[in-house]
Design an enzyme around this catalytic site. Structure first.
Site, PDB file in Angstrom:
ATOM      1  N   HIS A  66     -19.607  79.911  86.298  1.00  0.00           N
ATOM      2  CA  HIS A  66     -19.033  79.418  85.038  1.00  0.00           C
ATOM      3  C   HIS A  66     -17.927  78.387  85.285  1.00  0.00           C
ATOM      4  CE1 HIS A  66     -15.811  82.589  85.306  1.00  0.00           C
ATOM      5  NE2 HIS A  66     -15.119  81.675  84.666  1.00  0.00           N
TER       6      HIS A  66
ATOM      7  N   ASP B 177     -22.923  85.285  88.342  1.00  0.00           N
ATOM      8  CA  ASP B 177     -21.889  84.263  88.179  1.00  0.00           C
ATOM      9  C   ASP B 177     -21.325  83.829  89.538  1.00  0.00           C
ATOM     10  OD1 ASP B 177     -20.025  82.586  87.074  1.00  0.00           O
ATOM     11  OD2 ASP B 177     -18.769  84.185  86.218  1.00  0.00           O
TER      12      ASP B 177
ATOM     13  N   SER C 271     -10.563  82.638  87.884  1.00  0.00           N
ATOM     14  CA  SER C 271     -12.020  82.684  88.034  1.00  0.00           C
ATOM     15  C   SER C 271     -12.491  81.991  89.292  1.00  0.00           C
ATOM     16  CB  SER C 271     -12.696  81.986  86.854  1.00  0.00           C
ATOM     17  OG  SER C 271     -12.816  82.873  85.799  1.00  0.00           O
TER      18      SER C 271
HETATM   19  N1  ARG Z   1     -13.024  83.664  83.025  1.00  0.00           N
HETATM   20  C1  ARG Z   1     -11.693  83.527  83.514  1.00  0.00           C
HETATM   21  C2  ARG Z   1     -11.578  82.206  84.206  1.00  0.00           C
HETATM   22  O1  ARG Z   1     -12.405  81.379  83.945  1.00  0.00           O
HETATM   23  C3  ARG Z   1     -11.287  84.690  84.374  1.00  0.00           C
HETATM   24  C4  ARG Z   1     -11.109  85.860  83.560  1.00  0.00           C
HETATM   25  C5  ARG Z   1     -10.804  87.066  84.296  1.00  0.00           C
HETATM   26  N2  ARG Z   1     -10.430  88.000  83.299  1.00  0.00           N
HETATM   27  C6  ARG Z   1     -10.004  89.225  83.558  1.00  0.00           C
HETATM   28  N3  ARG Z   1      -9.603  89.936  82.564  1.00  0.00           N
HETATM   29  N4  ARG Z   1      -9.984  89.672  84.753  1.00  0.00           N
HETATM   30  O2  ARG Z   1     -10.614  81.896  84.865  1.00  0.00           O
END
Ligand code: ARG
Length: 263
Positions: A76, A121, A218
């Site tokens: 992502h 992912d 992420s």
């Molecule tokens: N999707 C987020 C990013 O793109 C990371 C999210 C992680 N969330 C969590 N609650 N651990 O950076």
């Protein structure tokens, strides 16, 4: 591909895919808490971590060096992007400035990545410039995902859900691996918070919340005993009650990832 309203909402709120375009955003803002609920990290804590930055210098994602010119990150983080979007920095707790830095030559995204459910992912970047320094070891034994096993997640992400307090110095926090049943009840099939798939994901965190990875972490590493066991993927907000952090289940993808390193 058109996404449903639910998926779009899930994407924006739960996954926080709205990043800042500014450089070193939040560097001078309010401190506490960090990563969420964590502490400063030294690069020696996990020397294979890299910052997958925007070419304009802004925070974007984390990653892990697997070979001198190969970086594992989240699908992502790269979905819809071209190599020119990125600038990768390694060998330092500082998010920018080296000693290793490179533009990206090419992007490989897991072909079965599902941008609605976030299954599979993971992605591998090939760098234009080789990095020096240690590369990560992928964990191959799924037994490490025993509930309660202590894991560490590291990154330059925000310090609270929905905050733009992106970090310029590396942070880390310890989070226990969550049982499949606890994670499935936090994120059941059809939940507006997202759905846990135990073949492609693993959860870590605390039922009461307080410690977690967060936006812009992420793609970065979840580590047990110095081995890479997870890639920061998603969560419902960050560090909330019964809303664990969800990580790509690295042991499920060792062969697929190694095939990319051979190229
Ligand atoms: N999707 C987020 C990013 O793109 C990371 C999210 C992680 N969330 C969590 N609650 N651990 O950076």
């Amino acid at each position: 591909m058109r996404k449903s309203v639910k998926a779009a909402l899930f994407g924006m709120i739960a996954l926080g895919l709205v990043f800042t375009g500014t450089s070193t955003a939040g560097a001078a803002s309010t401190p506490s808490p960090r990563i969420v609920g964590g502490d400063t990290a030294s690069i020696s804590d996990y020397p294979a971590i890299v910052a997958v930055n925007q070419a304009n210098g802004g925070n974007w994602c984390g990653g892990t060096l697997l070979a001198a010119n190969k970086v594992l990150t989240a699908a992502h983080c790269v979905d819809g992007k071209t190599p020119g979007f990125f600038s990768v920095n390694g060998g330092s707790a500082n998010r920018t400035g080296g000693p290793n830095s490179s533009t990206v030559k090419s992007i490989w995204m897991a072909p079965n990545y599902n941008g609605s459910t976030f299954e599979n992912d993971y992605a591998v970047l090939t760098l234009n410039t080789n990095f020096s320094g240690p590369v990560a070891t992928l964990e191959t034994n799924p037994a490490v995902y025993a509930a309660g096993t202590n894991a560490t997640v590291l990154g330059w992400g925000t310090t609270a859900s929905g905050s733009s307090n992106y970090q310029s110095k590396l942070r880390k926090v310890d989070v226990p691996i969550t049982s499949d049943s606890a994670c499935a009840s936090a994120y059941p099939q059809g939940s507006s918070k997202g759905t846990y798939y135990n073949d492609s994901m693993v959860c870590a965190g605390f039922a009461q919340g307080g410690k977690d990875s967060c936006q812009a972490d992420s793609g970065g590493p979840l580590v047990i005993n110095g081995r890479l066991v997870g890639v920061v993927s998603w969560g419902y907000g960050c560090a909330g009650k019964n809303a664990y952090g969800v990580y790509t289940r690295v042991t499920s993808y060792v062969d697929s990832i190694n095939a990319q390193l051979a190229k």
